[in-house]
Design a protein around this motif. Structure first.
Motif, PDB file in Angstrom:
ATOM      1  N   ALA A 239      27.056  30.784  37.823  1.00 23.21           N
ATOM      2  CA  ALA A 239      28.394  30.983  37.256  1.00 23.21           C
ATOM      3  C   ALA A 239      28.692  32.467  37.069  1.00 23.21           C
ATOM      4  O   ALA A 239      29.810  32.930  37.339  1.00 23.21           O
ATOM      5  CB  ALA A 239      28.505  30.253  35.924  1.00 23.21           C
ATOM      6  N   ALA A 240      27.697  33.235  36.604  1.00 24.75           N
ATOM      7  CA  ALA A 240      27.896  34.679  36.448  1.00 24.75           C
ATOM      8  C   ALA A 240      28.113  35.350  37.791  1.00 24.75           C
ATOM      9  O   ALA A 240      28.906  36.298  37.912  1.00 24.75           O
ATOM     10  CB  ALA A 240      26.686  35.290  35.739  1.00 24.75           C
TER      11      ALA A 240
ATOM     12  N   ALA B 174      31.681  34.771  39.034  1.00 22.01           N
ATOM     13  CA  ALA B 174      32.738  35.218  38.125  1.00 22.01           C
ATOM     14  C   ALA B 174      33.469  36.423  38.714  1.00 22.01           C
ATOM     15  O   ALA B 174      32.849  37.305  39.326  1.00 22.01           O
ATOM     16  CB  ALA B 174      32.145  35.571  36.765  1.00 22.01           C
ATOM     17  N   ARG B 175      34.768  36.477  38.541  1.00 23.08           N
ATOM     18  CA  ARG B 175      35.548  37.585  39.090  1.00 23.08           C
ATOM     19  C   ARG B 175      35.291  38.888  38.359  1.00 23.08           C
ATOM     20  O   ARG B 175      35.344  39.962  38.954  1.00 23.08           O
ATOM     21  CB  ARG B 175      37.041  37.234  39.027  1.00 23.08           C
ATOM     22  N   CYS B 176      35.028  38.807  37.074  1.00 25.47           N
ATOM     23  CA  CYS B 176      34.790  40.007  36.283  1.00 25.47           C
ATOM     24  C   CYS B 176      33.698  39.707  35.263  1.00 25.47           C
ATOM     25  O   CYS B 176      33.860  38.834  34.418  1.00 25.47           O
ATOM     26  CB  CYS B 176      36.076  40.454  35.573  1.00 25.47           C
ATOM     27  N   ARG B 177      32.591  40.410  35.357  1.00 25.50           N
ATOM     28  CA  ARG B 177      31.470  40.170  34.456  1.00 25.50           C
ATOM     29  C   ARG B 177      31.498  41.196  33.324  1.00 25.50           C
ATOM     30  O   ARG B 177      31.193  42.377  33.541  1.00 25.50           O
ATOM     31  CB  ARG B 177      30.144  40.241  35.227  1.00 25.50           C
TER      32      ARG B 177
ATOM     33  N   TRP C 174      29.431  37.490  29.821  1.00 23.89           N
ATOM     34  CA  TRP C 174      28.597  37.149  30.969  1.00 23.89           C
ATOM     35  C   TRP C 174      27.229  37.821  30.830  1.00 23.89           C
ATOM     36  O   TRP C 174      26.210  37.274  31.265  1.00 23.89           O
ATOM     37  CB  TRP C 174      29.265  37.559  32.276  1.00 23.89           C
TER      38      TRP C 174
ATOM     39  N   THR D 172      30.292  35.801  47.556  1.00 29.32           N
ATOM     40  CA  THR D 172      29.900  36.050  46.175  1.00 29.32           C
ATOM     41  C   THR D 172      28.492  35.567  45.871  1.00 29.32           C
ATOM     42  O   THR D 172      28.010  35.750  44.757  1.00 29.32           O
ATOM     43  CB  THR D 172      30.869  35.350  45.206  1.00 29.32           C
TER      44      THR D 172
END
Length: 302
Positions: free
Chosen positions: A108-109, A112-115, A119, A301
């Motif tokens: 999931a991390a 993610a678009r922005c960590r 996160w 990703t």
């Protein structure tokens, strides 16, 4: 009996710590044969939240993993649900292991678009199983090394680790030494071997070449952080291959069916000869499950 076997070990160790004992004492004192609690003390912090559930904790834990997995795969459910037949995943759920949950957090991390900070705390939680989380976490740090939000992500990892470390440290100040001491005797309690040892090395080399060929020209999306995690670290059972879960994209062909069948065959008794073959065989089976030589475009990703 395999059913919830590892989960009972975890809860017995956490209960022993909660009652003032040492969770890293000898196997007999934990009162469950066949394994031992080897997680770092940071894991005790989150595991203790399952103590109030008693015997139902295993079902709560299993359901939480399944819900998390569904949230990640729901847009691809038609193919991904075939992995319910994948033997490492079945064993992870049957034993009450933590590998799937750790992988889901890191997966999931990763997508993610922005960590940011939160996160980072999720990654800190995942690092309570370092042999599974280390390389995927390092990959995230490297991937974000030039991004403006990287400092918030780093702070989340640091802050989360401190919060997880505080309860066991304050309650049992010498627990870290007990953990480090227990690691030196773990090989006497449980067989640990890597896929690259013994006869597993030749199978691993074949699997690596096939995966490289499949992802030629698209190495960013090859997911090497998961692949190398499965190939590098010593393991005790096939459920550790669940670290490959983010890579697996079953396809509607005989290669995928063959991969699931091969994984089903690689369940035999673990000895110094067979364990590396089982572990490396599951890495090879992952190539089959993904469609064999048929290439399917993957998200960058991974």
């Amino acid at each position: 009996m395999l059913y919830a076997f590892d989960w009972r070990i975890f809860m017995a160790a956490v209960m022993q710590w909660w009652q003032g004992g040492n969770p890293y004492d000898t196997l007999v004192q934990i009162s469950l044969p066949g394994g031992a609690f080897a997680y770092p003390p940071t894991a005790l912090t989150w595991m203790c939240f399952f103590l109030p559930f008693g015997t139902t904790g295993f079902y709560v834990w299993t359901m939480a993993q399944m819900i998390g997995w569904w949230q990640l795969i729901r847009r691809q459910s038609c193919s991904k649900l075939a992995l319910l037949l994948w033997s490492p995943l079945v064993f992870n759920l049957l034993l009450g292991q933590t590998t799937m949950a750790i992988v889901l957090l890191l997966w999931a991390a990763t997508i993610a678009r922005c960590r940011g900070f939160w996160w980072g705390t999720a990654v800190a939680l995942a690092l309570t199983k370092p042999q599974t989380a280390l390389l995927p976490s390092l990959w995230l740090l490297w991937h974000d090394r030039h991004l403006p939000h990287r400092h918030s992500f780093w702070l989340g990892i640091l802050g989360g680790t401190v919060l997880l470390a505080l309860p066991p440290t304050l309650k049992t100040p010498d627990i870290w030494m007990s953990w480090l001491t227990s690691l030196s005797t773990r090989n006497n309690l449980l067989l640990l071997m890597a896929p690259w040892q013994g006869f597993g090395l030749s199978i691993l080399l074949v699997a690596t070449i096939l995966w490289f060929q499949k992802n030629r020209g698209n190495q960013v999306a090859a997911g090497w952080q998961w692949w190398i995690s499965a190939a590098l670290f010593p393991k005790s059972s096939l459920y550790s291959s669940v670290v490959l879960l983010p890579l697996l994209e079953p396809q509607k062909n005989y290669w995928t069916l063959g991969g699931l069948a091969l994984a089903g065959l690689l369940i035999g008794p673990a000895t110094e000869i067979t364990l590396p073959i089982i572990l490396s065989g599951h890495i090879l089976a992952a190539w089959f499950i993904c469609g064999g030589p048929h290439t399917k475009k993957r998200a960058a990703t991974l």
